[in-house]
Scaffold this motif. Sequence first.
Motif, short mmCIF file in Angstrom:
data_model
loop_
_atom_site.label_atom_id
_atom_site.label_comp_id
_atom_site.label_asym_id
_atom_site.label_seq_id
_atom_site.Cartn_x
_atom_site.Cartn_y
_atom_site.Cartn_z
N SER A 1 41.72 -3.56 -20.17
CA SER A 1 42.74 -3.85 -21.17
C SER A 1 42.76 -5.32 -21.57
N ASP A 2 42.27 -6.20 -20.70
CA ASP A 2 42.22 -7.64 -21.02
C ASP A 2 40.77 -8.11 -21.16
N SER A 3 39.92 -7.25 -21.68
CA SER A 3 38.51 -7.63 -21.86
C SER A 3 38.06 -7.32 -23.28
N ASP A 4 37.33 -8.27 -23.88
CA ASP A 4 36.75 -8.06 -25.21
C ASP A 4 35.55 -7.13 -25.17
N ILE A 5 34.93 -6.99 -23.99
CA ILE A 5 33.71 -6.19 -23.84
C ILE A 5 33.91 -5.21 -22.70
N GLU A 6 33.44 -3.99 -22.88
CA GLU A 6 33.55 -2.99 -21.82
C GLU A 6 32.25 -2.96 -21.01
N PRO A 7 32.36 -3.04 -19.68
CA PRO A 7 31.15 -2.98 -18.85
C PRO A 7 30.57 -1.57 -18.83
N LEU A 8 29.24 -1.50 -18.86
CA LEU A 8 28.52 -0.24 -18.89
C LEU A 8 27.59 -0.18 -17.68
N MET A 9 27.52 0.97 -17.02
CA MET A 9 26.71 1.06 -15.81
C MET A 9 26.50 2.53 -15.44
N TRP A 10 25.56 2.73 -14.52
CA TRP A 10 25.32 4.05 -13.92
C TRP A 10 25.44 3.91 -12.42
N ASN A 11 26.31 4.70 -11.81
CA ASN A 11 26.51 4.65 -10.37
C ASN A 11 25.78 5.83 -9.73
N GLY A 12 24.60 5.56 -9.19
CA GLY A 12 23.80 6.59 -8.57
C GLY A 12 22.44 6.04 -8.20
N VAL A 13 21.59 6.87 -7.61
CA VAL A 13 20.25 6.44 -7.24
C VAL A 13 19.50 6.06 -8.52
N GLY A 14 18.98 4.85 -8.54
CA GLY A 14 18.36 4.30 -9.74
C GLY A 14 19.24 3.27 -10.40
N GLY A 15 20.56 3.31 -10.10
CA GLY A 15 21.48 2.38 -10.72
C GLY A 15 21.37 2.43 -12.24
N SER A 16 21.69 1.33 -12.87
CA SER A 16 21.71 1.33 -14.33
C SER A 16 20.33 1.36 -14.96
N SER A 17 19.26 1.32 -14.15
CA SER A 17 17.93 1.53 -14.73
C SER A 17 17.79 2.96 -15.25
N VAL A 18 18.64 3.87 -14.80
CA VAL A 18 18.62 5.24 -15.33
C VAL A 18 18.97 5.24 -16.82
N LEU A 19 19.87 4.32 -17.21
CA LEU A 19 20.37 4.31 -18.59
C LEU A 19 19.93 3.10 -19.41
N TYR A 20 19.22 2.14 -18.79
CA TYR A 20 18.91 0.95 -19.59
C TYR A 20 17.89 1.28 -20.67
N ALA A 21 17.89 0.45 -21.71
CA ALA A 21 16.95 0.66 -22.81
C ALA A 21 15.54 0.21 -22.44
N ALA A 22 15.41 -0.51 -21.32
CA ALA A 22 14.13 -0.91 -20.74
C ALA A 22 13.46 -2.08 -21.43
N ALA A 23 14.17 -2.79 -22.33
CA ALA A 23 13.62 -4.03 -22.88
C ALA A 23 13.42 -5.02 -21.73
N TRP A 24 12.27 -5.63 -21.66
CA TRP A 24 11.89 -6.42 -20.49
C TRP A 24 11.52 -7.84 -20.88
N HIS A 25 12.12 -8.79 -20.17
CA HIS A 25 11.85 -10.21 -20.46
C HIS A 25 11.88 -11.02 -19.17
N ARG A 26 11.32 -12.20 -19.28
CA ARG A 26 11.58 -13.27 -18.33
C ARG A 26 12.56 -14.25 -18.97
N LEU A 27 13.31 -14.95 -18.13
CA LEU A 27 14.02 -16.12 -18.64
C LEU A 27 13.00 -17.20 -19.00
N LYS A 28 13.35 -18.05 -19.94
CA LYS A 28 12.51 -19.18 -20.30
C LYS A 28 12.75 -20.33 -19.31
N PRO A 29 11.83 -21.27 -19.18
CA PRO A 29 12.04 -22.38 -18.24
C PRO A 29 13.34 -23.14 -18.46
N SER A 30 13.74 -23.32 -19.71
CA SER A 30 14.97 -24.07 -19.97
C SER A 30 16.21 -23.33 -19.48
#
Length: 552
Positions: free
Chosen positions: A82-111
């Motif tokens: 009720s006090d959040s601008d964004i709703e958290p999304l997740m999957w609670n189970g074996v695999g965790g949220s990788s079950v539902l993620y879109a699978a876009a894959w990146h590294r962070l940049k050095p900066s």
Amino acid sequence: MTNESQATVYDVVIVGAGPSGAVAAKRLAEEGMSVICLEQGGYPDYTKLRHSGLEFELTKQQHFATNPNRRRAPSDYPIDVSDSDIEPLMWNGVGGSSVLYAAAWHRLKPSDFRVRSVDGIADDWPLSYAELEPFYARVENDFAVSGVGGDPAYPPGFDIPLPPFPMGAMERKFASAHDRLGWHWWPGSNSIATVKHNGLLPCVRRGACTWGCFDGAKASVDRTHWPACIKLGVKLVQNARVLRVETGADGLATGVTYVDRESGATHFQPGRAVIVSANGIGTPRLLLNSASNRHPDGLGNSSGLVGKRLMMHPYGTVTGLFDDFFENWQGPYGQRAYSLEFAETRKDTNFYRGAKWQLMGMGGPLASVGSWPWGSSDDVWGENFHDTVHKRFGRSAYWGIMAEDLPNEENMVTLDPDVTDAQGMAAVKVTYKASQNTVDLLNYNVTRASESMREAGAYEVAGTPLMRETGWHILGTVRMGKDPGNSVVDAFGRSHDVPNLFVMDGSVMPTSGAVNPTGTVTALALRNAESIIANRRSQPVSQAAEARKVGH
């Protein structure tokens, strides 16, 4: 009553069977360590998916909805937003949220590891890109990352193990547009197999990645890691809701107390070390709920930062309508191409840091009249319905704009004082407000992405600066750092307060970057697991855990 009979003492007790927990379990078991993992849910039931049927778009949210407050599965727990601008999304189970993620894959940049040094805000990480680079490469192979290596936005050496998806007409149109604008673009990198790899089958491009992959092409760890973990001897306990991490008189972790959700029985599981991998909401929830006389404000919380500095990658969209007909319902759903042109702080703006743009597929006919990604569906029904479907289906594209979220201690996860889950554990309240920096950053990027759309030939463009149900990335609530006074864990995820307690998930990230975090959190988990292995002989162990056997 707690059942302690036959309680085997494991070398490591892991809480959570998502990506970080699975990566750690596999690596530790490969070195002969005994590992048990407790997961509050079970394996996903892919037989409930109807990807190939005409009813898929109507039924996809019944079992695989991303919002736990809407899904309300037995493994979920209430989250007050009720006090959040964004709703958290997740999957609670074996695999965790990788079950539902879109699978876009990146590294962070050095900066991204040096935001304080580069921009004078937020914090530097206690490790560098170079230190994490070899672990990035290893998890990218395990997660079947496909794409094109050599993106000039990164240092040399970011190779992609699997071949890319072919570029379609939509991707080529935007690539040409960015070439004319002089802006960065690159083919999408995704943890989706394009050839057989690590137990996965080649993607058939249904475009249904975020509702579970029926075909076994997306790298969710229930497929890529848990079969190997089980063969290595890891014990996986499903439907086990962990209530507390317990500690002994010596201040060290002794194990965890959990409830078997099916029988209702409470058990104590002893362990020589405990790893918490329950995501940026579940992990602080567990640590705060593990308060004791010795740790009155929550376990590992002498800094007062457990639950603070929540980051969720605020997300906007820019849609465009075209005269061209694209096959834009085909997969991969999450990322056909991306741009990091505006991912760093720019001197000509009034905000810090930046955003990643990802060029997305649009989904099937029903998606063309939904609120996602269009921002509103108020004017599409009734007499406008057929015209809207004709204009949008196959003739549209959108940029998803993922903003770097800066840490703010007022954005937080706390225990709900009035609400519990079905097992009596305190539920969660999320407090999150988008900062003015976020608002300015998103508005700027919506304007720039609109220019990209028009340059690519869109005759109608619309932007939505902040979408509410976009909290896929839940980061920052158990910050890592060198100073115990302003961080919760060290550079290897070890608690400053409890030296045999580790946290391995996105909650440890001091800053968020502007890209999808799974590559980073799994690389960290692998690095942390290697550290545990290297230091296993000197690892402090509670004598209470060692003595916790039947009859003691």
